[in-house]
Design a protein around this motif. Structure first.
Motif, PDB file in Angstrom:
ATOM      1  N   UNK A 167       3.915  20.054 -29.587  1.00  0.00           N
ATOM      2  CA  UNK A 167       4.179  19.834 -31.010  1.00  0.00           C
ATOM      3  C   UNK A 167       2.849  19.510 -31.676  1.00  0.00           C
ATOM      4  N   UNK A 168       2.545  20.250 -32.736  1.00  0.00           N
ATOM      5  CA  UNK A 168       1.246  20.082 -33.386  1.00  0.00           C
ATOM      6  C   UNK A 168       1.401  19.599 -34.821  1.00  0.00           C
ATOM      7  N   UNK A 169       0.370  18.923 -35.333  1.00  0.00           N
ATOM      8  CA  UNK A 169       0.358  18.505 -36.729  1.00  0.00           C
ATOM      9  C   UNK A 169      -0.202  19.634 -37.585  1.00  0.00           C
ATOM     10  N   UNK A 170      -0.360  19.352 -38.877  1.00  0.00           N
ATOM     11  CA  UNK A 170      -0.818  20.398 -39.806  1.00  0.00           C
ATOM     12  C   UNK A 170      -2.239  20.860 -39.514  1.00  0.00           C
ATOM     13  N   UNK A 171      -3.014  20.040 -38.808  1.00  0.00           N
ATOM     14  CA  UNK A 171      -4.388  20.416 -38.462  1.00  0.00           C
ATOM     15  C   UNK A 171      -4.471  21.141 -37.134  1.00  0.00           C
TER      16      UNK A 171
END
Length: 301
Positions: free
Chosen positions: A254-258
Motif C-alpha cells: 500500500x503506497x501513499x500519494x508520493x
C-alpha cells in the motif's frame, strides 16, 4: 421565542428605570429570557455564570467601568467574546465614539432616545441570525452523527470480515514489523494476538529456496516496490513451537500519494494436507491414463 428557539438577552444600565423600561419593551414584543446588570462588573459576572447569553444591550455611560471598558473585557474572555453587543448611549453621540464602539467589537451603536420599533427590529434581526446559525449547527451535528455511524458500521463490517476470514492476515510496516493480524493467523502460528504484534515477519516466515536471513525483506521487496504486488508463492510459516506450516502466500504494498510504501498486506493459506504434484508427474499420469483408455478401446473392438 422565534420559530421554537429560546433566547437569552442581557441588558446593562446603571439606572434602574432604564432597565425596567427596556425589559418591559422586550417582553412585550419578544419571547426571550431577560437578565439585568446595573454595572459592567455585574455584567461580566453574569456572562460567566450564564453560558447561553445570545445578545447584550450595553449602556455606554456608566460609573467605575463604562460600556467601552466592559465590552473590551467581555471580548477578551473566551466565554463571552462571541456574544453580539449593541451599544446604547445618550451622551457619547459623536462619530469618534461610534467608531470606538465598532472597533471594540460591537455589532450596533444606537443613540438615545431610542425608537422602540427600531430597537425591537434590531434585536429580532440578531435573533434570526442566531436562529439560522443554530439550525445550521444542528444540521451539521446530524450529518456528523450520521457519517460517524456509517463509518462505525463500515469499520465493524470490515472487522467482521477480517475476524472470520479463513486465511491468515498480517499487515506489516515497511520495515517488516507486524502491526495488524487476525484470529486465523494466530491459530496458524500458535501465538496470541498481543504476542504476535510487534514481531518481525522474519520471526514467523520462511520462504522456500531462501537461505539468507533477510530474504523476506530482500529482493522480493524491491520487486514489490516496483510493481505494488507479487504473485502467490509457496513458503512456510514458523509456528511458536517451531513447526513449519506450508502456506500459499501473497504480498501487496500500500503506497501513499508520493509512491512510498506505508503498509504491506500479507495473506497466507494453510496448505497442510495438500499434496504437491510436479508438472512432470502430472504429464506422466495423464499419459498413462490415455494409454490405458486406448488399450481398453482396442480390446473392445
Amino acid at each position: 421565542m422565534i420559530d421554537g428557539f429560546d433566547y437569552k438577552l442581557l441588558i446593562v444600565d446603571d439606572h434602574a428605570h432604564n432597565l425596567y423600561t427596556l425589559r418591559k419593551l422586550i417582553e412585550k414584543h419578544l419571547q426571550a429570557t431577560v437578565l439585568e446588570a446595573s454595572s459592567g462588573r455585574e455584567a461580566i459576572d453574569l456572562t460567566l455564570s450564564h453560558h447561553d447569553i445570545d445578545l447584550i444591550i450595553l449602556d455606554v455611560q456608566m460609573p467605575e467601568m463604562d460600556g467601552f471598558q466592559t465590552a473590551s473585557l467581555l471580548k477578551r474572555r473566551r466565554r463571552s467574546r462571541d456574544i453580539p453587543i449593541i451599544f446604547l448611549t445618550a451622551a457619547f453621540k459623536a462619530e469618534e465614539f461610534q467608531q470606538r464602539g465598532y472597533a471594540i467589537g460591537a455589532v450596533d451603536y444606537l443613540l438615545k432616545p431610542i425608537d422602540d420599533n427600531l430597537l425591537i427590529n434590531k434585536i429580532s434581526t440578531y435573533f434570526r441570525l442566531i436562529e439560522k446559525e443554530r439550525s445550521l449547527n444542528r444540521e451539521l451535528e446530524i450529518k456528523v452523527a450520521e457519517r460517524t455511524a456509517e463509518l462505525a458500521e463500515a469499520r465493524q463490517y470490515l472487522a467482521n470480515i477480517i475476524t472470520h476470514m479463513g486465511e491468515a492476515l498480517l499487515v506489516l510496516t515497511p520495515e517488516g514489523e507486524i502491526k495488524i493480524t487476525n484470529p486465523a493467523a494466530c491459530r496458524m502460528l500458535g501465538y496470541s494476538e498481543s504476542d504476535l504484534l510487534g514481531l518481525s515477519i522474519g520471526d514467523v516466515f520462511e520462504e522456500e529456496g531462501d537461505e539468507e536471513a533477510g530474504a523476506f525483506m530482500g529482493t522480493w521487496l524491491e520487486a514489490l516496490i516496483r510493481t505494488g504486488a507479487l504473485a502467490k508463492i509457496e513458503a512456510r510459516f514458523i509456528a511458536s513451537n517451531g513447526r513449519r506450516v506450508p502456506i500459499l502466500f501473497s504480498r501487496t504494498a500500500i503506497k501513499d500519494t508520493d509512491g512510498a510504501i506505508t503498509d504491506i498486506i500479507c495473506i497466507a493459506k494453510d496448505m497442510s494436507g495438500y499434496a504437491r504434484i510436479d508438472n512432470d508427474n502430472v504429464k506422466e499420469a495423464l499419459t498413462t491414463t490415455h494409454l490405458e483408455r486406448t488399450t481398453e478401446a482396442d480390446h473392445d473392438r
